[in-house]
Enzyme design. Structure first.
Site, mmCIF file in Angstrom:
data_model
loop_
_atom_site.group_PDB
_atom_site.id
_atom_site.type_symbol
_atom_site.label_atom_id
_atom_site.label_comp_id
_atom_site.label_asym_id
_atom_site.label_seq_id
_atom_site.Cartn_x
_atom_site.Cartn_y
_atom_site.Cartn_z
ATOM 1 N N CYS A 71 0.843 -1.199 0.000
ATOM 2 C CA CYS A 71 0.000 0.000 0.000
ATOM 3 C C CYS A 71 0.879 1.250 0.000
ATOM 4 C CB CYS A 71 -0.939 0.104 1.192
ATOM 5 S SG CYS A 71 -2.069 -1.269 1.339
ATOM 6 N N ARG A 79 3.643 -0.174 -4.902
ATOM 7 C CA ARG A 79 3.418 -0.751 -3.576
ATOM 8 C C ARG A 79 2.068 -1.461 -3.468
ATOM 9 N NH1 ARG A 79 6.906 1.368 0.122
ATOM 10 N NH2 ARG A 79 5.534 0.748 1.803
ATOM 11 N N TRP A 99 -3.029 -2.531 -1.697
ATOM 12 C CA TRP A 99 -2.784 -3.962 -1.925
ATOM 13 C C TRP A 99 -3.604 -4.668 -0.863
ATOM 14 C CZ3 TRP A 99 -0.642 -8.157 0.739
ATOM 15 C CH2 TRP A 99 -0.337 -9.268 -0.053
ATOM 16 N N ASN A 152 -1.454 1.803 6.040
ATOM 17 C CA ASN A 152 -0.641 0.720 5.477
ATOM 18 C C ASN A 152 -0.258 -0.186 6.637
ATOM 19 O OD1 ASN A 152 1.218 -0.820 4.046
ATOM 20 N ND2 ASN A 152 2.847 0.706 4.210
ATOM 21 N N GLY A 153 -0.433 -1.500 6.471
ATOM 22 C CA GLY A 153 -0.094 -2.429 7.553
ATOM 23 C C GLY A 153 -1.283 -3.285 7.905
ATOM 24 N N GLU A 188 15.529 -19.085 -7.868
ATOM 25 C CA GLU A 188 15.222 -17.678 -8.166
ATOM 26 C C GLU A 188 14.679 -17.543 -9.598
ATOM 27 O OE1 GLU A 188 14.532 -14.952 -7.202
ATOM 28 O OE2 GLU A 188 15.067 -13.484 -8.722
ATOM 29 N N LYS A 234 11.213 -15.731 -10.777
ATOM 30 C CA LYS A 234 11.116 -14.680 -11.807
ATOM 31 C C LYS A 234 10.086 -15.068 -12.862
ATOM 32 C CE LYS A 234 12.412 -11.863 -10.456
ATOM 33 N NZ LYS A 234 13.057 -11.818 -9.181
ATOM 34 N N GLU A 286 6.350 -15.169 -11.367
ATOM 35 C CA GLU A 286 5.685 -13.933 -10.947
ATOM 36 C C GLU A 286 5.321 -13.011 -12.101
ATOM 37 O OE1 GLU A 286 7.925 -11.388 -8.292
ATOM 38 O OE2 GLU A 286 9.787 -11.851 -9.301
ATOM 39 N N HIS A 343 15.449 -38.143 -8.264
ATOM 40 C CA HIS A 343 14.765 -38.591 -7.045
ATOM 41 C C HIS A 343 13.284 -38.228 -7.054
ATOM 42 C CE1 HIS A 343 18.588 -39.798 -5.407
ATOM 43 N NE2 HIS A 343 19.088 -38.604 -5.718
ATOM 44 N N LYS A 367 5.314 -4.520 -4.337
ATOM 45 C CA LYS A 367 6.771 -4.423 -4.247
ATOM 46 C C LYS A 367 7.296 -4.632 -2.838
ATOM 47 C CE LYS A 367 10.860 -3.519 -5.852
ATOM 48 N NZ LYS A 367 11.483 -4.680 -6.519
HETATM 49 C C1 F6R Z 1 10.570 -11.230 -6.322
HETATM 50 C C2 F6R Z 1 10.710 -10.241 -5.275
HETATM 51 C C3 F6R Z 1 10.374 -10.632 -3.885
HETATM 52 C C4 F6R Z 1 11.257 -9.854 -2.904
HETATM 53 C C5 F6R Z 1 10.803 -10.136 -1.472
HETATM 54 C C6 F6R Z 1 11.671 -9.439 -0.464
HETATM 55 O O1 F6R Z 1 11.027 -10.745 -7.545
HETATM 56 O O2 F6R Z 1 11.042 -9.110 -5.537
HETATM 57 O O3 F6R Z 1 10.489 -12.001 -3.696
HETATM 58 O O4 F6R Z 1 12.571 -10.241 -3.091
HETATM 59 O O5 F6R Z 1 9.486 -9.723 -1.299
HETATM 60 O O6 F6R Z 1 11.658 -8.057 -0.624
HETATM 61 P P1 F6R Z 1 12.793 -7.153 -0.024
HETATM 62 O O7 F6R Z 1 14.055 -7.502 -0.726
HETATM 63 O O8 F6R Z 1 12.346 -5.764 -0.263
HETATM 64 O O9 F6R Z 1 12.877 -7.507 1.441
#
Ligand code: F6R
Length: 594
Positions: free
Chosen positions: A2, A28, A76, A102-103, A472, A476, A479, A495, A589
């Site tokens: 948010c 956000r 969000w 926010n929260g 990772e 990517k 998402e 396995h 984000k």
């Molecule tokens: C995926 C992504 C998330 C963040 C995670 C942690 O592309 O960006 O998995 O890595 O939410 O966020 P930070 O690094 O801001 O603590």
């Protein structure tokens, strides 16, 4: 999670300013948006809300809304679905008090029940936030001033919050913080308040950070800070901000994600450009610690997992990785001599902050690597290093991840007493990434994406530090493209997971030119024998590959080199499938809730 924006000043177009500011905070949260404006002499606050993205809203549509005080929110969803009613701001019954938040208010249900006693239909939304204006209203009806009612409300709330309050009859904004970020921007006869700095950067570059347990009262000429626990005054220093608006804007690029991928040409160099003394000091802390823990969430977590290999391979130092959401379970192993290395791009992730709290409770030391200076994680750490990736706006982390990897690899070398060697390796990597990240390379990977973008499943394998990179890679691809993707350690295929592989199933192998190469090639052969379509990301081509994506041969820095083409591939998969890679569904984000 948010975005919050607030304005108080002399400009009667506060509404337009707020909409403009919210656009910079959309990363956000982008389920719905809303604003409230205080117009002179109006009995009620004016408000407008809607579901959808604020980026689709024209500022000119707010041109005839007069008012020099406004608050806004980009949501969000956590409590309650994505509906206009659940969009912020939320109000008291008379619509004299507006709140953006926010929260998560953890005791919202109890408070709702208490406030609803004897009153039907008091609440119009399903949100936890709506208790806040009603609580303030309740305390005011009990005879308190707005400010005292606000402070009393802060005491009633449990959980993590940042919220801003506006009242029809008061010429100031009030805002409190407990766990979620709020930053105040100081202008000429005006103040701004927002969840992140870029929202007001075009108006001012002087800020104050609100800390946990504090609130601020903002009028046009003054920001007064106090503790909401004790009401004691707090003095704040004005902090100048160094990054410019351009760095946080898309410019000529179609999407932030691609811009940020290409920026790795520079961001990697900035990440390793650290003060040697600071790195050596951190290395000493790691050497002397009894128990080194690495923790982060999502992508940052996968970076930590790769760093576990870096410390093992480069420095022969045992470290322990745990995702931050799982870290509290390890509390039995923490002691004052332990060190937690917390990694977070935003520095605001709730699970990371919780992990740090657990470590602090055991009096362990905390080192953090963050991208946002002044963030909660940085401020709560014993030592903090900035990765200096520059603003990362796309939800999918790209340049921050490689900067974190580079800095952790540098620290691993320093821990081994080989800082110079580590620096040379990473400087070499930067040069090679610079050569590689050109339009031809992007175009080539786009062609690979065109081959597989209609597929339902993709599997990725790696070994050693490239195993976390396979995990990772899966994040990517999932998402932004919404393709089902899973990463495995190459040796684990036989396995179980290999049962999933059919003719032409795309399988991506992340290879390094090291002692893991032969084993990885055997794993690739196992996949090939089941008919998989093999995409090899490797320094050299191989007969087993159906497609080869070349990467530089960079020794221990191979996970960094291998991750970049994966990011590009994920980007093009998203675009080819018609998705907006900057704002993937269901995500935001900065994850400031547990
Ligand atoms: C995926 C992504 C998330 C963040 C995670 C942690 O592309 O960006 O998995 O890595 O939410 O966020 P930070 O690094 O801001 O603590």
């Amino acid at each position: 999670m948010c975005g919050i924006f607030g304005y108080i000043g002399t400009d009667n177009h506060a509404a337009q300013k707020t909409v403009n500011g919210l656009k910079d905070l959309e990363y956000r949260g982008y389920d719905s948006w809303g604003i409230a404006v205080r117009s002179p002499r109006a009995q009620e606050l004016y408000s407008r809300k809607n579901v959808g993205k604020i980026s689709g809203v024209a500022e000119k549509d707010f041109a005839n809304i007069v008012g020099d005080m406004s608050i806004g929110h980009s949501r969000w969803a956590t409590h309650g679905g994505v509906t206009k009613k659940n969009a912020h701001p939320h109000f008291n019954h008379d619509k004299t008090i507006a709140v953006v938040h926010n929260g998560i208010i953890e005791n919202a249900d109890v408070l709702r029940r208490r406030l609803s006693e004897g009153k039907r239909n008091l609440f119009v939304s399903e949100t936890d936030t709506e208790v806040i204006p009603h609580l303030i209203d309740y305390h005011m009806k009990m005879g308190k001033s707005l400010e005292d009612a606000f402070v009393a409300t802060c005491g009633d709330l449990k959980g993590r919050f940042a919220f801003v309050v506006m009242h029809t009859e008061s010429d100031f904004l009030l805002a409190a913080r407990s766990g979620s970020p709020l930053i105040i921007g100081k202008g000429e006869g005006e103040y701004f308040i927002a969840s992140d700095i870029p929202a007001f950067l075009e108006y001012t570059q002087v800020v104050n950070y609100l800390d946990d347990g504090e609130y601020v009262k903002l009028n046009r000429t003054e920001a007064r800070f106090r503790s909401f626990h004790t009401q004691k005054k707090i003095q704040k220093k004005d902090i100048p901000i160094v990054f410019n608006k351009e760095a946080a804007s898309k410019g000529e690029w179609d999407h932030f994600m691609l811009k940020e991928i290409v920026e790795q040409k520079d961001s990697l160099a900035r990440a390793i450009n650290q003060d040697d003394k600071a790195i050596k000091k951190i290395a000493r802390e790691i050497q002397k610690a009894r128990g080194v823990f690495l923790s982060g969430c999502g992508t940052a977590g996968k970076v930590c997992m790769a760093a576990e290999y870096f410390f093992s391979v480069v420095a022969e130092r045992h470290t322990n990785f745990a995702p931050s959401s799982e870290f509290p379970i390890y509390h039995h192993f923490l002691r004052p001599e332990s060190l937690l290395v917390a990694v977070s791009q935003s520095g605001e992730t709730a699970d990371v902050l919780e992990a740090m709290k657990v470590a602090k409770r055991k009096k362990s030391k905390v080192l953090s690597l963050v991208n946002v200076s002044g963030s909660s994680v940085a401020r709560a750490s014993d030592y903090s290093l900035l990765i200096n990736a520059g603003p990362e706006k796309a939800v999918a982390s790209t340049k921050a991840a490689t900067s974190q990897l580079a800095l952790l690899l540098l620290i691993a070398y320093a821990t081994a007493g080989k800082l110079k060697e580590g620096k040379e390796l990473l400087i070499g990597l930067v040069g090679k990434i610079n050569d590689q990240l050109n339009p031809k390379y992007l175009e080539y990977i786009k062609k690979v994406a065109e081959i597989i973008f209609r597929e339902n499943d993709v599997y990725i394998i790696g070994k050693s530090a490239n195993y976390p990179m396979a995990l990772e890679a899966a994040i990517k691809i999932q998402e932004v493209s919404y393709i089902h993707a899973e990463g495995f350690a190459g040796g684990e295929l036989k396995h179980g997971p290999i049962a999933l592989v059919k003719k032409n199933t795309p399988c991506i192998a992340l290879l390094a030119n090291d002692e893991t190469k032969d084993d990885m090639l055997s794993n690739v052969a196992e996949l090939k024998a089941r008919g998989a379509y093999i995409i090899g990301i490797a320094p050299e081509d191989h007969a087993l590959f159906d497609k080869w994506i070349s990467v530089p041969d960079v020794g221990a820095a191979s996970p960094i080199a291998n991750l970049i083409p994966i990011q590009i591939l994920a980007y093009y998969l998203a675009v080819l499938r018609g998705n907006n890679p900057d704002m993937p569904r269901n995500l935001a984000k900065s994850v400031t809730v547990k």
